[in-house]
Design a protein around this motif. Structure first.
Motif, PDB file in Angstrom:
ATOM      1  N   ALA A 246       0.822  -1.212   0.000  1.00 55.07           N
ATOM      2  CA  ALA A 246       0.000   0.000   0.000  1.00 55.07           C
ATOM      3  C   ALA A 246       0.857   1.265   0.000  1.00 55.07           C
ATOM      4  O   ALA A 246       0.422   2.316  -0.480  1.00 55.07           O
ATOM      5  N   GLN A 247       2.085   1.160   0.502  1.00 54.02           N
ATOM      6  CA  GLN A 247       2.982   2.319   0.534  1.00 54.02           C
ATOM      7  C   GLN A 247       3.587   2.619  -0.835  1.00 54.02           C
ATOM      8  O   GLN A 247       3.827   3.776  -1.169  1.00 54.02           O
ATOM      9  N   VAL A 248       3.829   1.588  -1.631  1.00 52.64           N
ATOM     10  CA  VAL A 248       4.506   1.802  -2.915  1.00 52.64           C
ATOM     11  C   VAL A 248       3.546   1.887  -4.101  1.00 52.64           C
ATOM     12  O   VAL A 248       3.916   2.415  -5.154  1.00 52.64           O
ATOM     13  N   VAL A 249       2.326   1.355  -3.960  1.00 56.27           N
ATOM     14  CA  VAL A 249       1.347   1.404  -5.051  1.00 56.27           C
ATOM     15  C   VAL A 249       0.224   2.358  -4.671  1.00 56.27           C
ATOM     16  O   VAL A 249      -0.449   2.156  -3.654  1.00 56.27           O
ATOM     17  N   ASP A 250       0.031   3.389  -5.481  1.00 55.83           N
ATOM     18  CA  ASP A 250      -1.077   4.319  -5.273  1.00 55.83           C
ATOM     19  C   ASP A 250      -2.304   3.769  -5.999  1.00 55.83           C
ATOM     20  O   ASP A 250      -2.457   3.952  -7.214  1.00 55.83           O
ATOM     21  N   PHE A 251      -3.159   3.082  -5.276  1.00 59.48           N
ATOM     22  CA  PHE A 251      -4.312   2.429  -5.906  1.00 59.48           C
ATOM     23  C   PHE A 251      -5.342   3.430  -6.422  1.00 59.48           C
ATOM     24  O   PHE A 251      -6.196   3.075  -7.239  1.00 59.48           O
ATOM     25  N   GLU A 252      -5.252   4.663  -5.979  1.00 55.78           N
ATOM     26  CA  GLU A 252      -6.185   5.682  -6.459  1.00 55.78           C
ATOM     27  C   GLU A 252      -6.019   5.960  -7.953  1.00 55.78           C
ATOM     28  O   GLU A 252      -6.929   6.472  -8.595  1.00 55.78           O
ATOM     29  N   ILE A 253      -4.858   5.641  -8.506  1.00 50.75           N
ATOM     30  CA  ILE A 253      -4.645   5.906  -9.938  1.00 50.75           C
ATOM     31  C   ILE A 253      -5.583   5.083 -10.810  1.00 50.75           C
ATOM     32  O   ILE A 253      -5.786   5.414 -11.987  1.00 50.75           O
ATOM     33  N   PHE A 254      -6.158   4.017 -10.259  1.00 53.59           N
ATOM     34  CA  PHE A 254      -7.044   3.157 -11.040  1.00 53.59           C
ATOM     35  C   PHE A 254      -8.504   3.597 -10.987  1.00 53.59           C
ATOM     36  O   PHE A 254      -9.346   3.002 -11.663  1.00 53.59           O
ATOM     37  N   ARG A 255      -8.822   4.607 -10.198  1.00 46.08           N
ATOM     38  CA  ARG A 255     -10.227   4.975  -9.980  1.00 46.08           C
ATOM     39  C   ARG A 255     -10.951   5.311 -11.288  1.00 46.08           C
ATOM     40  O   ARG A 255     -12.075   4.862 -11.530  1.00 46.08           O
ATOM     41  N   HIS A 256     -10.329   6.104 -12.125  1.00 46.10           N
ATOM     42  CA  HIS A 256     -10.987   6.520 -13.370  1.00 46.10           C
ATOM     43  C   HIS A 256     -11.300   5.316 -14.253  1.00 46.10           C
ATOM     44  O   HIS A 256     -12.422   5.184 -14.777  1.00 46.10           O
ATOM     45  N   GLN A 257     -10.323   4.426 -14.431  1.00 50.45           N
ATOM     46  CA  GLN A 257     -10.538   3.245 -15.274  1.00 50.45           C
ATOM     47  C   GLN A 257     -11.588   2.317 -14.664  1.00 50.45           C
ATOM     48  O   GLN A 257     -12.393   1.718 -15.393  1.00 50.45           O
ATOM     49  N   LEU A 258     -11.605   2.202 -13.348  1.00 49.55           N
ATOM     50  CA  LEU A 258     -12.593   1.352 -12.681  1.00 49.55           C
ATOM     51  C   LEU A 258     -14.000   1.896 -12.847  1.00 49.55           C
ATOM     52  O   LEU A 258     -14.945   1.161 -13.165  1.00 49.55           O
ATOM     53  N   LYS A 259     -14.157   3.195 -12.662  1.00 49.54           N
ATOM     54  CA  LYS A 259     -15.491   3.808 -12.802  1.00 49.54           C
ATOM     55  C   LYS A 259     -15.996   3.673 -14.232  1.00 49.54           C
ATOM     56  O   LYS A 259     -17.181   3.417 -14.462  1.00 49.54           O
ATOM     57  N   ALA A 260     -15.098   3.830 -15.203  1.00 53.86           N
ATOM     58  CA  ALA A 260     -15.500   3.684 -16.601  1.00 53.86           C
ATOM     59  C   ALA A 260     -15.914   2.249 -16.910  1.00 53.86           C
ATOM     60  O   ALA A 260     -16.882   2.005 -17.645  1.00 53.86           O
ATOM     61  N   ALA A 261     -15.196   1.276 -16.340  1.00 54.94           N
ATOM     62  CA  ALA A 261     -15.518  -0.132 -16.581  1.00 54.94           C
ATOM     63  C   ALA A 261     -16.817  -0.540 -15.905  1.00 54.94           C
ATOM     64  O   ALA A 261     -17.619  -1.292 -16.460  1.00 54.94           O
ATOM     65  N   LEU A 262     -17.051  -0.018 -14.689  1.00 57.62           N
ATOM     66  CA  LEU A 262     -18.251  -0.390 -13.943  1.00 57.62           C
ATOM     67  C   LEU A 262     -19.494   0.241 -14.541  1.00 57.62           C
ATOM     68  O   LEU A 262     -20.577  -0.362 -14.550  1.00 57.62           O
ATOM     69  N   ASN A 263     -19.367   1.499 -15.026  1.00 62.21           N
ATOM     70  CA  ASN A 263     -20.479   2.192 -15.691  1.00 62.21           C
ATOM     71  C   ASN A 263     -21.768   2.086 -14.886  1.00 62.21           C
ATOM     72  O   ASN A 263     -22.823   1.687 -15.388  1.00 62.21           O
ATOM     73  N   ARG A 264     -21.684   2.445 -13.612  1.00 56.35           N
ATOM     74  CA  ARG A 264     -22.846   2.316 -12.732  1.00 56.35           C
ATOM     75  C   ARG A 264     -23.892   3.383 -13.029  1.00 56.35           C
ATOM     76  O   ARG A 264     -23.573   4.505 -13.410  1.00 56.35           O
ATOM     77  N   SER A 265     -25.141   3.020 -12.826  1.00 56.94           N
ATOM     78  CA  SER A 265     -26.249   3.935 -13.081  1.00 56.94           C
ATOM     79  C   SER A 265     -26.333   4.994 -11.990  1.00 56.94           C
ATOM     80  O   SER A 265     -25.710   4.887 -10.935  1.00 56.94           O
ATOM     81  N   ASP A 266     -27.113   6.013 -12.254  1.00 62.15           N
ATOM     82  CA  ASP A 266     -27.306   7.103 -11.290  1.00 62.15           C
ATOM     83  C   ASP A 266     -27.966   6.557 -10.022  1.00 62.15           C
ATOM     84  O   ASP A 266     -28.982   5.873 -10.081  1.00 62.15           O
ATOM     85  N   ARG A 267     -27.389   6.877  -8.839  1.00 59.82           N
ATOM     86  CA  ARG A 267     -27.902   6.365  -7.566  1.00 59.82           C
ATOM     87  C   ARG A 267     -28.869   7.336  -6.896  1.00 59.82           C
ATOM     88  O   ARG A 267     -29.248   7.146  -5.752  1.00 59.82           O
ATOM     89  N   SER A 268     -29.280   8.389  -7.601  1.00 63.64           N
ATOM     90  CA  SER A 268     -30.133   9.402  -6.974  1.00 63.64           C
ATOM     91  C   SER A 268     -31.508   8.859  -6.598  1.00 63.64           C
ATOM     92  O   SER A 268     -32.193   9.430  -5.748  1.00 63.64           O
ATOM     93  N   LYS A 269     -31.920   7.762  -7.236  1.00 60.21           N
ATOM     94  CA  LYS A 269     -33.239   7.201  -6.943  1.00 60.21           C
ATOM     95  C   LYS A 269     -33.220   6.270  -5.734  1.00 60.21           C
ATOM     96  O   LYS A 269     -34.226   5.654  -5.400  1.00 60.21           O
ATOM     97  N   GLY A 270     -32.095   6.173  -5.091  1.00 63.14           N
ATOM     98  CA  GLY A 270     -32.014   5.344  -3.885  1.00 63.14           C
ATOM     99  C   GLY A 270     -31.395   3.996  -4.159  1.00 63.14           C
ATOM    100  O   GLY A 270     -30.771   3.766  -5.183  1.00 63.14           O
TER     101      GLY A 270
END
Length: 359
Positions: free
Chosen positions: A28-52
């Protein structure tokens, strides 16, 4: 009888883990896992959660669950249990003792979303960018090889095998969706050749050992200088090693030399390397019916000393990470094998950073 846990008990336990050299803390000290957030969100393509509805787990946190699975060869059920049981896993995932942990079904669903075309390749490519940012450029030339990744063996009839080879679904499977879902139509049988000193009853010495294997192949290209996996391709086990060779070669490597064993020597591959500015260090084949010339023997021996470095990658993945495909189909196998390749690079980075750290 033990009393109630004190407020600082958990901190003391974590301190003890750190003193013992928790490998996950180091990772966890040498790998910044946050760099993958954009690619993960694009792959997951989750729907809008505003409806609960129930809020999903954080994608980076779930990605780190897949990292744990690859590191420790855990099934979804085992991962669920170990996350609840092990403090080192909780700390790695950023979970407190009272926080809900993802269950096996949630882990399975998350991984299924990454089966979408190109998702794993983008995650792998993002870490390649991070390596370059840290100064770990592809240098010194490149080494190419492939290894068989076993999958659960399937026992099909000769007719079923013929249909699968022709790309058809056997007729007796079509009306049985449950059976069809459990049949891997992409994995293939092949013969794995090795060397083992044996003496036959007639006294003749036999060195070659042929083992039937079922599953996939992990075709890998590694840079010579740092030993990272720079590119990979997943095929069935029956695919010849040399088929993906042109697509594996890395034009970004700062040196032109390419090392590979005799399986990769062909007129096609030699022409490709010459055309694209690569220098062939591929092993020479023994001429048909003739011994290998002495100068080729010496060249092969010198090349083996360099080429053998890639075997350390395969040894780590199989013996340390327990690489084995339990899923069905090449798309899921690519996620499994791709994650292990990526986690190997994480571990390699942690080792190199530790090696270069001041004493």
């Amino acid at each position: 009888m033990s009393g109630q846990p004190r407020f600082f008990d958990i901190d003391e336990r974590y301190a003890k883990l750190s003193e013992a050299g928790d490998p996950l803390e180091r990772l966890a000290q040498v790998v910044d896992f946050e760099i993958f957030r954009h690619q993960l969100k694009a792959a997951l393509n989750r729907s809008d959660r505003s409806k609960g509805g129930r809020p999903p787990y954080d994608p980076v946190q779930m990605f780190k669950v897949l990292v744990l699975q690859a590191l420790y060869n855990l099934s979804d059920d085992q991962a669920e249990y170990q996350i609840r049981d092990r403090l080192s896993f909780m700390r790695f995932l950023g979970l407190g003792l009272s926080d809900p942990a993802p269950d096996a079904k949630t882990i399975w669903l998350f991984r299924e979303l990454l089966v979408r075309p190109g998702a794993m390749e983008k995650l792998f490519g993002r870490f390649e960018d991070a390596l370059r940012d840290k100064g770990y450029f592809a240098m010194g030339g490149q080494i190419v090889d492939a290894t068989i990744v076993e999958a659960p063996r399937q026992h099909n009839s000769d007719g079923e095998k013929a249909d699968l080879k022709a790309g058809k679904i056997p007729a007796e499977w079509k009306d049985k969706p449950t059976k069809l879902a459990q049949k891997d139509r992409d994995a293939r049988w092949t013969l794995k050749r090795g060397r083992k000193a044996m003496v036959r009853p007639d006294g003749a010495k036999v060195e070659e050992l042929v083992i039937p294997s079922f599953g996939y192949k992990n075709h890998v290209e590694s840079d010579r200088r740092f030993g990272f996996i720079r590119r990979y391709i997943v095929t069935s086990a029956a695919a010849h090693d040399s088929r993906p060779f042109p697509d594996l070669l890395d034009k970004n490597n700062m040196a032109a030399a390419v090392w590979a064993d005799t399986a990769y020597r062909s007129a096609r591959n030699e022409r490709f390397m010459e055309r694209h500015g690569f220098v062939s260090k591929v092993h020479f084949r023994e001429p048909k019916g003739k011994p290998l010339p002495e100068h080729h023997c010496k060249a092969n021996a010198a090349r083996s000393k360099v080429r053998s470095a890639i075997e350390h990658i395969f040894a780590a993945e199989k013996h340390c990470f327990g690489l084995f495909v339990r899923t069905v189909g090449v798309a899921r196998a690519t996620i499994k094998i791709g994650m292990v390749n990526l986690v190997y690079n994480f571990s390699r980075l942690a080792w190199l950073e530790q090696k270069s750290a001041p004493a």
